[in-house]
Design an enzyme around this catalytic site. Structure first.
Site, PDB file in Angstrom:
ATOM      1  N   GLY A 142       0.764  -1.420   0.030  1.00 45.25           N
ATOM      2  CA  GLY A 142      -0.028  -0.090  -0.039  1.00 45.25           C
ATOM      3  C   GLY A 142       0.790   1.189  -0.098  1.00 45.25           C
ATOM      4  O   GLY A 142       0.233   2.432   0.109  1.00 45.25           O
ATOM      5  N   GLU A 182       4.297  -6.631   0.842  1.00 44.26           N
ATOM      6  CA  GLU A 182       3.415  -6.836  -0.439  1.00 44.26           C
ATOM      7  C   GLU A 182       3.320  -5.511  -1.133  1.00 44.26           C
ATOM      8  O   GLU A 182       2.484  -5.090  -1.038  1.00 44.26           O
ATOM      9  CB  GLU A 182       2.206  -7.559   0.132  1.00 44.26           C
ATOM     10  CG  GLU A 182       2.028  -8.505   0.927  1.00 44.26           C
ATOM     11  CD  GLU A 182       0.761  -9.140   1.478  1.00 44.26           C
ATOM     12  OE1 GLU A 182      -0.200  -8.587   1.256  1.00 44.26           O
ATOM     13  OE2 GLU A 182       0.728 -10.020   1.805  1.00 44.26           O
ATOM     14  N   GLY A 202       3.023  -3.298  -4.529  1.00 42.82           N
ATOM     15  CA  GLY A 202       2.536  -3.225  -5.855  1.00 42.82           C
ATOM     16  C   GLY A 202       2.765  -1.900  -6.353  1.00 42.82           C
ATOM     17  O   GLY A 202       3.922  -1.720  -7.209  1.00 42.82           O
ATOM     18  N   ARG A 203       1.838  -1.082  -6.376  1.00 45.92           N
ATOM     19  CA  ARG A 203       2.146   0.244  -6.961  1.00 45.92           C
ATOM     20  C   ARG A 203       3.477   0.976  -6.632  1.00 45.92           C
ATOM     21  O   ARG A 203       3.998   1.506  -7.659  1.00 45.92           O
ATOM     22  CB  ARG A 203       1.225   1.287  -6.382  1.00 45.92           C
ATOM     23  CG  ARG A 203       0.964   2.506  -6.949  1.00 45.92           C
ATOM     24  CD  ARG A 203      -0.021   3.723  -6.219  1.00 45.92           C
ATOM     25  NE  ARG A 203      -1.236   2.746  -5.519  1.00 45.92           N
ATOM     26  CZ  ARG A 203      -2.484   2.672  -6.062  1.00 45.92           C
ATOM     27  NH1 ARG A 203      -2.554   3.571  -7.259  1.00 45.92           N
ATOM     28  NH2 ARG A 203      -3.225   2.161  -5.689  1.00 45.92           N
ATOM     29  N   ARG A 218      -8.428   4.047 -14.126  1.00 44.45           N
ATOM     30  CA  ARG A 218      -8.254   4.828 -12.673  1.00 44.45           C
ATOM     31  C   ARG A 218      -8.934   6.167 -12.711  1.00 44.45           C
ATOM     32  O   ARG A 218      -9.669   6.295 -11.732  1.00 44.45           O
ATOM     33  CB  ARG A 218      -6.816   4.855 -12.310  1.00 44.45           C
ATOM     34  CG  ARG A 218      -6.035   3.509 -12.117  1.00 44.45           C
ATOM     35  CD  ARG A 218      -4.700   3.639 -11.521  1.00 44.45           C
ATOM     36  NE  ARG A 218      -4.766   4.090 -10.089  1.00 44.45           N
ATOM     37  CZ  ARG A 218      -4.544   5.092  -9.818  1.00 44.45           C
ATOM     38  NH1 ARG A 218      -4.095   6.290 -10.736  1.00 44.45           N
ATOM     39  NH2 ARG A 218      -4.610   5.605  -8.484  1.00 44.45           N
ATOM     40  N   CYS A 254     -18.305   5.240 -25.168  1.00 46.27           N
ATOM     41  CA  CYS A 254     -19.649   6.038 -24.987  1.00 46.27           C
ATOM     42  C   CYS A 254     -19.926   6.005 -23.424  1.00 46.27           C
ATOM     43  O   CYS A 254     -20.799   5.327 -22.989  1.00 46.27           O
ATOM     44  CB  CYS A 254     -20.647   5.374 -25.790  1.00 46.27           C
ATOM     45  SG  CYS A 254     -19.929   5.109 -27.521  1.00 46.27           S
ATOM     46  N   GLU A 255     -19.193   6.839 -22.639  1.00 48.87           N
ATOM     47  CA  GLU A 255     -19.538   6.869 -21.086  1.00 48.87           C
ATOM     48  C   GLU A 255     -19.147   8.427 -20.850  1.00 48.87           C
ATOM     49  O   GLU A 255     -17.967   8.655 -21.211  1.00 48.87           O
ATOM     50  CB  GLU A 255     -18.909   5.989 -20.476  1.00 48.87           C
ATOM     51  CG  GLU A 255     -18.966   4.624 -20.514  1.00 48.87           C
ATOM     52  CD  GLU A 255     -20.103   4.130 -19.484  1.00 48.87           C
ATOM     53  OE1 GLU A 255     -20.648   4.472 -18.673  1.00 48.87           O
ATOM     54  OE2 GLU A 255     -20.511   2.745 -19.824  1.00 48.87           O
ATOM     55  N   TYR A 259      -2.065  -0.841 -11.950  1.00 49.56           N
ATOM     56  CA  TYR A 259      -3.333  -0.645 -12.065  1.00 49.56           C
ATOM     57  C   TYR A 259      -3.780  -0.043 -13.433  1.00 49.56           C
ATOM     58  O   TYR A 259      -4.770   0.643 -13.521  1.00 49.56           O
ATOM     59  CB  TYR A 259      -4.024  -0.239 -10.905  1.00 49.56           C
ATOM     60  CG  TYR A 259      -3.533  -0.805  -9.568  1.00 49.56           C
ATOM     61  CD1 TYR A 259      -4.014  -2.091  -9.334  1.00 49.56           C
ATOM     62  CD2 TYR A 259      -2.650  -0.226  -8.919  1.00 49.56           C
ATOM     63  CE1 TYR A 259      -3.591  -2.854  -8.245  1.00 49.56           C
ATOM     64  CE2 TYR A 259      -2.226  -0.756  -7.704  1.00 49.56           C
ATOM     65  CZ  TYR A 259      -2.723  -2.317  -7.281  1.00 49.56           C
ATOM     66  OH  TYR A 259      -2.378  -2.789  -6.158  1.00 49.56           O
TER      67      TYR A 259
HETATM   68  C1  LIG Z   1      -3.356  -4.835  -3.595  1.00 47.93           C
HETATM   69  C2  LIG Z   1      -2.814  -5.467  -2.779  1.00 47.93           C
HETATM   70  C3  LIG Z   1      -1.497  -5.250  -2.096  1.00 47.93           C
HETATM   71  C4  LIG Z   1      -0.832  -4.348  -2.950  1.00 47.93           C
HETATM   72  O1  LIG Z   1      -1.207  -3.175  -2.882  1.00 47.93           O
HETATM   73  P1  LIG Z   1      -0.179  -1.608  -3.473  1.00 47.93           P
HETATM   74  O2  LIG Z   1      -1.080  -0.703  -2.996  1.00 47.93           O
HETATM   75  O3  LIG Z   1      -0.252  -1.791  -4.901  1.00 47.93           O
HETATM   76  O4  LIG Z   1       0.799  -1.608  -2.802  1.00 47.93           O
HETATM   77  C5  LIG Z   1      -0.780  -5.820  -1.346  1.00 47.93           C
HETATM   78  N1  LIG Z   1      -1.502  -6.910  -0.419  1.00 47.93           N
HETATM   79  C6  LIG Z   1      -2.685  -7.042  -0.728  1.00 47.93           C
HETATM   80  C7  LIG Z   1      -3.246  -8.185   0.041  1.00 47.93           C
HETATM   81  C8  LIG Z   1      -3.440  -6.696  -1.603  1.00 47.93           C
HETATM   82  O5  LIG Z   1      -4.837  -6.787  -1.949  1.00 47.93           O
END
Ligand SMILES: *Cc1c(COP(=O)(O)O)cnc(C)c1O
Length: 414
Positions: A238, A272, A274-275, A311, A341-342, A369
């Site tokens: 996150g 964990e 991602g972004r 997004r 078309c939105e 994303y």
């Molecule tokens: C989506 C998600 C992440 C990654 O979130 P980011 O904001 O992209 O870092 C990590 N753990 C879980 C369980 C998620 O659902």
């Protein structure tokens, strides 16, 4: 790090003018910088240190080439489906570094995870825990599990991406977690590996992350006193990025915050992300089709749309829009919209631009994303993805052909 930057008024990705990519592969087109991906992974893994496994959250961008790049750098993976499991394995990811999150794992997915011998299933409810135990017993295996607890902290982010609040569908309430651990410890087909949490996405403030880690730590201590010795704490992901003018946490401060919360604890950690690993490493290139003036508003109609990048339509998210060639002409505020078309199909609103038909634009910070949430809505083929490195570029997913969209459909009259 300045991955995407202007040289002589032309927008570059590393050492490549992005116009070359747009001409070679067409638009819309996603472009990712290998140097940026590597730099981000390296910064986090270095700051967090050897006792922390960085797991890349596959759902942010699941292209096989990107998974392979992270796997080669030593990343683990956070997956949320059997499809993501298969992708990681195909990309050479180590099953022993995979954690499986998500509230609705099916029996088929649980079996696939146990067959692959992944590191841990992050369990989101009592019902899921007992289903996993039954399946593992049936397979003659022990399932490695952590309970994903809901620490009930407000991460201060968009409510669609806040996951650690009481009213959220995610996780197990803290008050129920200890009891469930005690019950699970009695089950011969369950191996209690750790505790997991994840409180939301695009977090800009480290305080809630520290708070959540402290609550997880308190539970760890309580369980240790109960005689349940766990091997790892999974503190979720996150960590936010800069889309506009935000000041996201840097890897060192993030690492320090977790360290403060877990002080003195030698247990292994998992994050964990991602972004934070991919978001700023990608852009979406698009070409202006038309300018349109409806009297009170200027529209810049481009060839990318909400099906390519959801997004803005989904969260009202901000992405910077940069021209591939800076012009000296006067700008005026425009809405950058796609052909879908939105009325919700916009990429940006009220942006000062000097665009004209045929110009190329880059939608910035589209690495996370972006492609992953793309669809064929309005029967639009999904765009290609290109990975650049220095002067090199490589197609890592080609543009979809039209006929691929209906390849799985029956066409009875024909
Ligand atoms: C989506 C998600 C992440 C990654 O979130 P980011 O904001 O992209 O870092 C990590 N753990 C879980 C369980 C998620 O659902």
């Amino acid at each position: 790090m300045n991955t995407f930057h202007y040289r002589n008024h032309a927008l570059y990705g590393e050492d490549l003018p992005l116009q070359e990519i747009a001409e070679r592969y067409g638009t819309p087109c996603y472009v990712y910088s290998e140097a940026a991906l590597r730099e981000r992974y390296h910064s986090f893994s270095t700051a967090l240190g050897g006792n922390t496994q960085v797991c890349y959250a596959v759902k942010a961008n699941s292209n096989l080439s990107i998974l392979r790049l992270f796997a080669e750098m030593g990343a683990g993976f956070d997956i949320v489906s059997a499809g993501e499991l298969e992708r990681v394995l195909r990309a050479g990811g180590d099953a022993g570094k995979i954690v499986f999150s998500g509230v609705g794992k099916s029996s088929v997915e649980i079996r696939a995870a146990l067959n692959a011998a992944i590191s841990c299933l992050n369990v989101e409810s009592a019902a899921e825990l007992w289903r996993i135990a039954d399946i593992a017993a049936d397979m003659g295996k022990r399932a490695p599990v952590a309970l994903r607890v809901n620490p009930d902290v407000d991460p201060g982010t968009h409510h669609y991406i806040a996951t650690g609040l009481k009213e959220s569908k995610f996780g197990i309430p803290m008050e129920q977690a200890r009891d469930l651990y005690l019950q699970a410890a009695q089950h011969p087909a369950l191996e209690l590996k750790g505790i997991a949490c994840h409180i939301g996405s695009q977090l800009l403030d480290l305080t809630p992350l520290g708070e959540a880690a402290a609550r997880v730590r308190a539970l760890y201590d309580e369980l240790a006193a109960d005689g349940i010795a766990l091997q790892h704490l999974d503190l979720g992901g996150g960590v936010g990025i800069c889309y506009h003018d935000e000041t996201p946490p840097n890897p060192a401060d993030y690492a320090w915050t977790l360290e403060q919360a877990l002080q003195g604890l030698e247990v292994r950690r998992v994050v964990e992300l991602g972004r934070a690993l991919v978001g700023n490493a990608g852009v979406l290139l698009t070409r202006v089709e038309y300018l349109k003036d409806n009297g009170s508003k200027q529209f810049c109609v481009v060839d990318a749309a909400m099906n390519d990048l959801l997004r803005p339509a989904l969260y009202g998210a901000w992405h910077d829009i940069l021209p591939l060639h800076q012009s000296a002409e006067a700008t005026q505020p425009m809405d950058i919209v796609g052909p879908v078309c939105e009325s919700g199909d916009f990429l940006a609103k009220d942006r000062p631009l000097a665009a004209k038909a045929g110009d190329l634009l880059a939608v910035m910070s589209a690495g996370a994303y972006g492609f992953a949430m793309s669809s064929n809505y309005n029967s639009r083929p999904r765009p290609p993805e290109v990975l650049i490195g220095g002067h090199q570029h490589r197609l890592i997913r080609r543009r979809e052909r039209l006929d691929e969209q209906w390849a799985l459909e029956e066409n009875p009259g024909r």
